[in-house]
Enzyme design. Structure first.
Site, PDB file in Angstrom:
ATOM      1  N   LYS A   6      -8.520  -1.875   5.658  1.00  0.00           N
ATOM      2  CA  LYS A   6      -8.705  -2.330   4.272  1.00  0.00           C
ATOM      3  C   LYS A   6      -7.693  -3.415   3.922  1.00  0.00           C
ATOM      4  CE  LYS A   6      -8.807   2.020   3.186  1.00  0.00           C
ATOM      5  NZ  LYS A   6      -9.117   3.408   3.063  1.00  0.00           N
ATOM      6  N   SER A  16      -7.710   3.255   9.298  1.00  0.00           N
ATOM      7  CA  SER A  16      -8.431   3.213   8.017  1.00  0.00           C
ATOM      8  C   SER A  16      -7.649   2.389   6.993  1.00  0.00           C
ATOM      9  CB  SER A  16      -8.620   4.659   7.536  1.00  0.00           C
ATOM     10  OG  SER A  16      -8.931   4.705   6.176  1.00  0.00           O
ATOM     11  N   ASP A  36     -15.336   1.970   7.232  1.00  0.00           N
ATOM     12  CA  ASP A  36     -14.297   2.934   6.870  1.00  0.00           C
ATOM     13  C   ASP A  36     -14.858   3.953   5.875  1.00  0.00           C
ATOM     14  OD1 ASP A  36     -11.550   3.979   6.609  1.00  0.00           O
ATOM     15  OD2 ASP A  36     -11.742   3.209   4.573  1.00  0.00           O
ATOM     16  N   ARG A  90     -15.273  12.122   8.308  1.00  0.00           N
ATOM     17  CA  ARG A  90     -14.014  12.818   8.620  1.00  0.00           C
ATOM     18  C   ARG A  90     -13.763  13.946   7.621  1.00  0.00           C
ATOM     19  NH1 ARG A  90      -9.973   8.179   8.179  1.00  0.00           N
ATOM     20  NH2 ARG A  90      -8.430   9.819   8.413  1.00  0.00           N
ATOM     21  N   HIS A 106       0.846  -1.192   0.000  1.00  0.00           N
ATOM     22  CA  HIS A 106       0.000   0.000   0.000  1.00  0.00           C
ATOM     23  C   HIS A 106       0.881   1.241   0.000  1.00  0.00           C
ATOM     24  CE1 HIS A 106      -3.470   2.543   0.917  1.00  0.00           C
ATOM     25  NE2 HIS A 106      -2.661   3.202   1.724  1.00  0.00           N
TER      26      HIS A 106
HETATM   27  N1  URA Z   1      -6.076   6.869   3.031  1.00  0.00           N
HETATM   28  C1  URA Z   1      -6.915   6.006   3.653  1.00  0.00           C
HETATM   29  O1  URA Z   1      -7.162   4.905   3.160  1.00  0.00           O
HETATM   30  N2  URA Z   1      -7.468   6.391   4.818  1.00  0.00           N
HETATM   31  C2  URA Z   1      -7.222   7.571   5.390  1.00  0.00           C
HETATM   32  O2  URA Z   1      -7.746   7.840   6.433  1.00  0.00           O
HETATM   33  C3  URA Z   1      -6.358   8.469   4.725  1.00  0.00           C
HETATM   34  C4  URA Z   1      -5.784   8.075   3.546  1.00  0.00           C
END
Ligand code: URA
Length: 438
Positions: free
Chosen positions: A187, A183, A161, A168, A82
């Site tokens: 994932k 977050s 999320d 947010r 990621h």
């Molecule tokens: N990328 C994400 O997946 N989550 C966040 O909170 C910020 C950037």
């Protein structure tokens, strides 16, 4: 349990238990807890922070809020990667086939671009015919056959999320390290990989502009990974100037192909991909040390094995594999305009955010979700930080289809900072955080 009490506890600096966090997330997803209470809790987290235990609990609750991918039918240690997002960041396009060529299975879910940074899915979809909407069965069978699959993240993955992120976004609580870490990791954990490599970008073009914040985010995510039994390594990397030369979807695919084909002289992009690939090969248990992993990576590049996997991957996902040998089959823009140096000097900086904005204005990205993009347009940089230029030297070329060219041209011109004194580019890798470092 009452949401009011959880807000109060966090407001006063307390630590929520896993059961309390679970109650909050389940209640929010079910519609039993209203936005205004969750918004108040988010703001309390923003100011009070979270312990690693709380972050791990929040990550679990979000990961379990939707469907998780079961990749157990794929033999071997599946490694995911990621990036927190950068300008010209096409590393996945290089890394996925490169580590698959070293025997590491890659089953990866990626996102689309929003704002000044691009998304891997948009880049892949610039390849004619390339499908990114594979279901789990197709993913598993493709990884078993070809060694890798990269698909678009579905709405069923971590719905908590998605809801929290939207809240947010409108309550000024996006840039909270515990919330970002939970977050991202929710994932990754729901995506089912056994091990995770994180590329945490820092610098002008990055989400985390400050290096110390990037290191804190890296440590938080590695802690969360450890608490979930997923081996996790985070590499903090510089994002002051764009990565590589190309910014824009098809242009980036072309550059990734060139790196895998060993065509371009080694540049920051090649160097970073090699470094990250080594970590993935080590995480995947295919080497005993980083040096041995890098040797494998170099061999997979030199032998053409990684390029061969790229062909097989593109074919498997419905794309035209001929693009690998003839990148002119990729979409190309109708017009090109050069940006030249007005004076002599060394390139001291190329503002990655400005270049990202230029590509966005040309149509390479989107400002709101769901907007159509133009796969052909973007910017190609011919001079990078540290290089000497004469007046009239071509610094960059804008590839456009008639939209936003004048504004993009001005942005690219201003993004280049020239000065008489020599300068070295900033270090590409700023820190590596492993579980052993915690
Ligand atoms: N990328 C994400 O997946 N989550 C966040 O909170 C910020 C950037």
């Amino acid at each position: 349990m009452r949401m009011y009490d959880l807000i109060l506890k966090k407001r006063d600096g307390g630590e929520l238990s896993a059961a309390e966090i679970d109650f909050l997330i389940r209640g929010y997803v079910a519609g039993a807890i209203p936005d205004y209470q969750v918004a108040a809790w988010l703001m309390a987290v923003y100011f009070r922070g979270m312990s690693f235990r709380e972050m791990a609990a929040l990550t679990s609750a979000m990961a379990e809020s939707g469907e998780a991918c079961d990749l157990s039918a794929i033999p071997g240690i599946k490694v995911d990667k990621h990036s927190t997002g950068g300008v010209g960041d096409k590393t996945t396009l290089v890394l996925a086939p490169l580590v698959a060529a070293c025997g590491v299975p890659v089953a990866k879910m990626s996102g689309r671009g929003l704002g000044h940074t691009g998304g891997t899915i948009d880049k892949l979809e610039s390849i004619p015919g390339f499908r990114t909407d594979l279901n789990l069965e197709e993913i598993v069978s493709q990884v078993r056959e070809v060694g890798l699959a990269v698909v678009a993240q579905t709405g069923n993955l971590t719905p908590a999320d998605r809801l929290l992120y939207a809240l947010r976004d409108v309550t000024a609580t996006v840039d909270s390290i515990p919330l970002i870490a939970s977050s991202v990791m929710s994932k990754k954990i729901a995506s089912g990989a056994d091990a995770i490599l994180l590329d945490v970008k820092t610098g002008r073009g990055a989400f985390m502009q400050n290096e110390e914040d990037a290191r804190s985010l890296a440590r938080a995510m590695v802690q969360i990974g450890r608490r979930h039994g997923r081996r996790t390594v985070a590499v903090v990397t510089g994002m002051d100037e764009p990565l590589g030369r190309a910014v824009g979807n098809a242009l980036e695919v072309r550059e990734a192909i060139a790196v895998l084909a060993g065509e371009d002289p080694p540049l920051d992009l090649h160097d970073l991909c090699r470094r990250l690939a080594g970590h993935m090969v080590l995480l995947g248990g295919r080497a005993d040390s980083l040096d041995a992993a890098w040797e494998q990576v170099d061999a997979a590049l030199a032998s053409g094995a990684a390029l061969e996997i790229l062909r097989a991957w593109v074919r498997a996902q419905g794309g035209n594999p001929a693009v690998v040998d003839n990148p002119d089959l990729l979409p190309t823009a109708s017009f090109r305009q050069e940006v030249t140096a007005a004076a002599a000097g060394f390139v001291h900086a190329i503002d990655a955010r400005a270049i990202g904005r230029a590509a966005l204005i040309l149509g390479a990205g989107r400002t709101v979700k769901g907007e159509a993009i133009d796969p052909a347009v973007g910017v190609v940089l011919y001079r990078k930080v540290g290089e000497w230029v004469e007046p009239g030297t071509v610094l960059a070329t804008i590839h456009h289809n008639g939209k936003g060219a004048a504004q993009a041209l001005a942005l690219v011109r201003e993004a280049y900072v020239l000065a008489p004194a020599p300068v070295a580019p900033g270090a590409l890798v700023r820190a590596v955080v492993t579980e052993e470092d915690l």
